[in-house]
Write a protein that holds these residues in place. Sequence first.
Motif, PDB file in Angstrom:
ATOM      1  N   LYS A   1       1.142   4.176  -2.766  1.00 63.01           N
ATOM      2  CA  LYS A   1       0.787   5.524  -2.552  1.00 63.01           C
ATOM      3  C   LYS A   1       2.182   6.330  -2.978  1.00 63.01           C
ATOM      4  O   LYS A   1       1.807   7.510  -3.676  1.00 63.01           O
ATOM      5  N   GLN A   2       3.286   5.971  -2.829  1.00 63.38           N
ATOM      6  CA  GLN A   2       4.687   6.535  -3.422  1.00 63.38           C
ATOM      7  C   GLN A   2       4.493   6.808  -4.880  1.00 63.38           C
ATOM      8  O   GLN A   2       5.095   7.799  -5.466  1.00 63.38           O
TER       9      GLN A   2
ATOM     10  N   GLY B   1       0.835  -1.071   0.095  1.00 65.74           N
ATOM     11  CA  GLY B   1      -0.032  -0.025   0.050  1.00 65.74           C
ATOM     12  C   GLY B   1       0.876   1.176  -0.082  1.00 65.74           C
ATOM     13  O   GLY B   1       0.686   2.440  -0.815  1.00 65.74           O
ATOM     14  N   LYS B   2       2.034   1.286   0.773  1.00 69.12           N
ATOM     15  CA  LYS B   2       2.905   2.530   0.760  1.00 69.12           C
ATOM     16  C   LYS B   2       3.693   2.530  -0.559  1.00 69.12           C
ATOM     17  O   LYS B   2       3.668   3.789  -1.044  1.00 69.12           O
TER      18      LYS B   2
ATOM     19  N   ASP C   1       0.191  -1.057 -11.965  1.00 70.32           N
ATOM     20  CA  ASP C   1       0.168   0.558 -12.160  1.00 70.32           C
ATOM     21  C   ASP C   1       0.374   0.995 -13.663  1.00 70.32           C
ATOM     22  O   ASP C   1      -0.452   1.876 -14.074  1.00 70.32           O
TER      23      ASP C   1
ATOM     24  N   SER D   1      -3.587   4.766  -5.421  1.00 69.75           N
ATOM     25  CA  SER D   1      -3.947   3.893  -4.242  1.00 69.75           C
ATOM     26  C   SER D   1      -4.697   2.562  -4.682  1.00 69.75           C
ATOM     27  O   SER D   1      -5.104   2.491  -5.782  1.00 69.75           O
TER      28      SER D   1
ATOM     29  N   GLY E   1       2.019   7.098  -6.424  1.00 68.95           N
ATOM     30  CA  GLY E   1       0.854   8.278  -6.660  1.00 68.95           C
ATOM     31  C   GLY E   1      -0.284   7.571  -7.033  1.00 68.95           C
ATOM     32  O   GLY E   1      -1.351   8.235  -7.632  1.00 68.95           O
TER      33      GLY E   1
END
Length: 76
Positions: A23-24, A19-20, A56, A28, A26
């Motif tokens: 987030k990094q 999850g982190k 992604d 969720s 860009g």
Amino acid sequence: CLSLELKPLSDEDKLDVLGKIAKQKGFSIDKEVLYYLIRRYSRSMNDLIQLIQKLDAFSLQEHQKITIPFVKKCLI
């Protein structure tokens, strides 16, 4: 001499890390999608991180949010 003991990450810890990473980058990703990935694919952190990177790229290309149906479509 320094001695460290490294313990494997639990599934919850892996989900938090993934999850982190998302987030990094860009975006969720829902916990339910991460649970799906952990249950259906390799539990290796290296493999999971590569999977997140692929998802992604696919989501940017398709302009879609990462959902379980999207994961199934992209990774079959």
